[in-house]
Design a protein around this motif. Structure first.
Motif, mmCIF file in Angstrom:
data_model
loop_
_atom_site.group_PDB
_atom_site.id
_atom_site.type_symbol
_atom_site.label_atom_id
_atom_site.label_comp_id
_atom_site.label_asym_id
_atom_site.label_seq_id
_atom_site.Cartn_x
_atom_site.Cartn_y
_atom_site.Cartn_z
ATOM 1 N N VAL A 21 1.031 -0.901 -0.269
ATOM 2 C CA VAL A 21 -0.029 0.502 0.208
ATOM 3 C C VAL A 21 1.194 0.934 0.048
ATOM 4 O O VAL A 21 1.936 1.795 0.903
ATOM 5 C CB VAL A 21 -0.828 0.205 1.387
ATOM 6 C CG1 VAL A 21 -1.708 1.415 1.510
ATOM 7 C CG2 VAL A 21 -2.086 -1.658 1.195
ATOM 8 N N GLU A 22 0.838 2.113 -0.465
ATOM 9 C CA GLU A 22 1.442 3.668 -0.797
ATOM 10 C C GLU A 22 0.238 4.526 -0.624
ATOM 11 O O GLU A 22 -0.617 4.744 -0.871
ATOM 12 C CB GLU A 22 1.187 3.616 -2.668
ATOM 13 C CG GLU A 22 2.547 4.952 -2.300
ATOM 14 C CD GLU A 22 2.282 5.065 -4.314
ATOM 15 O OE1 GLU A 22 3.388 5.071 -4.865
ATOM 16 O OE2 GLU A 22 1.610 5.662 -4.978
ATOM 17 N N GLN A 23 1.302 5.214 0.037
ATOM 18 C CA GLN A 23 0.845 6.421 1.083
ATOM 19 C C GLN A 23 1.410 8.197 0.844
ATOM 20 O O GLN A 23 2.859 7.620 0.425
ATOM 21 C CB GLN A 23 0.574 6.509 2.369
ATOM 22 C CG GLN A 23 0.751 7.756 3.368
ATOM 23 C CD GLN A 23 0.395 7.876 4.710
ATOM 24 O OE1 GLN A 23 1.192 6.017 5.043
ATOM 25 N NE2 GLN A 23 0.674 8.675 5.535
ATOM 26 N N ALA A 24 0.617 8.428 0.054
ATOM 27 C CA ALA A 24 0.744 9.729 0.023
ATOM 28 C C ALA A 24 0.511 10.532 0.297
ATOM 29 O O ALA A 24 -1.516 11.115 -0.219
ATOM 30 C CB ALA A 24 0.298 9.829 -2.340
ATOM 31 N N GLY A 25 0.776 11.516 1.325
ATOM 32 C CA GLY A 25 -0.474 11.850 1.625
ATOM 33 C C GLY A 25 -1.163 11.570 2.906
ATOM 34 O O GLY A 25 -1.114 10.732 3.423
ATOM 35 N N ALA A 26 -2.017 11.817 2.591
ATOM 36 C CA ALA A 26 -4.402 11.574 2.975
ATOM 37 C C ALA A 26 -4.258 10.239 2.279
ATOM 38 O O ALA A 26 -5.031 9.508 2.567
ATOM 39 C CB ALA A 26 -5.048 12.252 3.505
ATOM 40 N N SER A 27 -3.825 10.285 1.068
ATOM 41 C CA SER A 27 -4.149 8.767 0.322
ATOM 42 C C SER A 27 -3.312 7.818 0.593
ATOM 43 O O SER A 27 -2.170 7.704 0.855
ATOM 44 C CB SER A 27 -3.768 9.848 -1.218
ATOM 45 O OG SER A 27 -5.000 8.621 -2.706
ATOM 46 N N PHE A 28 -4.051 7.053 0.447
ATOM 47 C CA PHE A 28 -3.149 5.904 -0.058
ATOM 48 C C PHE A 28 -4.363 4.370 -0.672
ATOM 49 O O PHE A 28 -5.369 4.678 -1.341
ATOM 50 C CB PHE A 28 -4.230 4.817 1.610
ATOM 51 C CG PHE A 28 -3.442 5.958 2.337
ATOM 52 C CD1 PHE A 28 -2.594 4.907 3.336
ATOM 53 C CD2 PHE A 28 -4.341 6.701 3.402
ATOM 54 C CE1 PHE A 28 -1.511 5.236 4.013
ATOM 55 C CE2 PHE A 28 -3.831 7.097 4.920
ATOM 56 C CZ PHE A 28 -2.689 6.586 5.138
ATOM 57 N N VAL A 29 -2.988 3.535 -2.022
ATOM 58 C CA VAL A 29 -3.263 3.398 -2.408
ATOM 59 C C VAL A 29 -2.126 2.148 -2.941
ATOM 60 O O VAL A 29 -1.365 1.366 -2.070
ATOM 61 C CB VAL A 29 -2.589 3.522 -3.802
ATOM 62 C CG1 VAL A 29 -3.312 3.347 -5.272
ATOM 63 C CG2 VAL A 29 -3.461 5.564 -4.081
ATOM 64 N N TYR A 30 -3.952 0.786 -3.333
ATOM 65 C CA TYR A 30 -3.419 -0.236 -3.068
ATOM 66 C C TYR A 30 -2.098 -0.613 -4.185
ATOM 67 O O TYR A 30 -3.364 -0.641 -5.511
ATOM 68 C CB TYR A 30 -4.403 -1.856 -2.728
ATOM 69 C CG TYR A 30 -3.900 -3.133 -1.891
ATOM 70 C CD1 TYR A 30 -3.055 -3.562 -2.385
ATOM 71 C CD2 TYR A 30 -4.029 -2.748 -0.931
ATOM 72 C CE1 TYR A 30 -2.993 -4.654 -1.742
ATOM 73 C CE2 TYR A 30 -3.935 -4.006 -0.123
ATOM 74 C CZ TYR A 30 -2.858 -5.280 -0.159
ATOM 75 O OH TYR A 30 -2.988 -6.274 0.392
ATOM 76 N N LYS A 31 -1.134 -1.191 -3.953
ATOM 77 C CA LYS A 31 -0.265 -0.748 -5.399
ATOM 78 C C LYS A 31 -0.199 -2.332 -6.185
ATOM 79 O O LYS A 31 -0.263 -2.232 -7.417
ATOM 80 C CB LYS A 31 0.926 0.059 -4.951
ATOM 81 C CG LYS A 31 0.751 1.332 -4.562
ATOM 82 C CD LYS A 31 0.606 2.191 -5.653
ATOM 83 C CE LYS A 31 0.712 2.370 -6.774
ATOM 84 N NZ LYS A 31 0.580 3.073 -8.118
ATOM 85 N N GLN A 32 0.009 -3.033 -5.032
ATOM 86 C CA GLN A 32 0.278 -4.234 -5.496
ATOM 87 C C GLN A 32 0.501 -5.555 -4.895
ATOM 88 O O GLN A 32 0.482 -5.274 -3.601
ATOM 89 C CB GLN A 32 1.889 -4.371 -6.049
ATOM 90 C CG GLN A 32 2.690 -5.596 -6.472
ATOM 91 C CD GLN A 32 4.246 -5.588 -6.337
ATOM 92 O OE1 GLN A 32 4.767 -5.793 -5.484
ATOM 93 N NE2 GLN A 32 4.525 -4.848 -7.773
ATOM 94 N N ILE A 33 0.139 -6.707 -4.926
ATOM 95 C CA ILE A 33 -0.109 -8.016 -4.493
ATOM 96 C C ILE A 33 1.142 -9.148 -5.002
ATOM 97 O O ILE A 33 1.061 -8.918 -6.470
ATOM 98 C CB ILE A 33 -0.796 -8.626 -4.271
ATOM 99 C CG1 ILE A 33 -1.489 -8.146 -3.295
ATOM 100 C CG2 ILE A 33 -1.236 -10.011 -3.681
ATOM 101 C CD1 ILE A 33 -3.352 -8.052 -2.924
ATOM 102 N N ALA A 34 2.201 -9.360 -4.722
ATOM 103 C CA ALA A 34 3.031 -10.048 -5.099
ATOM 104 C C ALA A 34 2.406 -11.427 -4.396
ATOM 105 O O ALA A 34 2.840 -11.687 -3.552
ATOM 106 C CB ALA A 34 4.817 -9.791 -5.189
#
Length: 149
Positions: free
Chosen positions: A84-97
């Motif tokens: 999960v990538e955090q950019a400020g107050a925003s979180f994005v589930y980026k990848q599952i390996a």
């Protein structure tokens, strides 16, 4: 159509607690905000559950289809990591390996080992959960196939 009803009970805010109750299975799963999001931890969270759902779906799907294809499949241990990538107050589930360790019969031929590996690279295409998130989350697949000792 298949339905999978769940009930989530939650009290409090970031330091709160709750539980998830999938009604079909009758299980009970405690929920907490993870420490990396300034929560108390000590229970699972939606981020772990998504990674678990993808890894579980891959493992079950691989087992069913490998057996149907008569591959000399013995067992699978799937390790998965969600990012999960955090950019400020925003979180994005980026990848599952997904890193499955697939064990085939000790007497499996080289050709059967290769067929198993080739199928391991395709098995996620049959997974309902992976297909549900594929356009939003990068799925990385790194299988290892070994012979039983």
């Amino acid at each position: 159509m298949h339905e999978y009803p769940v009930v989530v009970n939650w009290t409090g805010g970031r330091d709160g607690s709750g539980n998830l109750n999938p009604l079909n299975s009758g299980t009970h799963i405690d929920l907490r905000v993870p420490p990396e999001f300034n929560g108390p931890g000590g229970a699972t969270n939606p981020e772990e559950l998504l990674t678990s759902a993808v890894a579980g779906c891959y493992s079950i799907t691989f087992g069913i289809v490998a057996t149907n294809r008569k591959l000399p499949f013995v067992s699978i241990e799937t390790r998965a990591t969600g990012v999960v990538e955090q950019a400020g107050a925003s979180f994005v589930y980026k990848q599952i390996a997904i890193r499955p360790l697939i064990t085939v019969a000790a007497d499996a031929t080289d050709e059967q080992v290769q067929q198993t590996h080739d199928f391991a690279l395709k098995a996620d295409q049959y997974c309902i959960i992976t297909n549900a998130v594929r356009d939003k989350v990068e799925i990385v697949l790194e299988p290892t196939v070994v012979r039983a000792s």
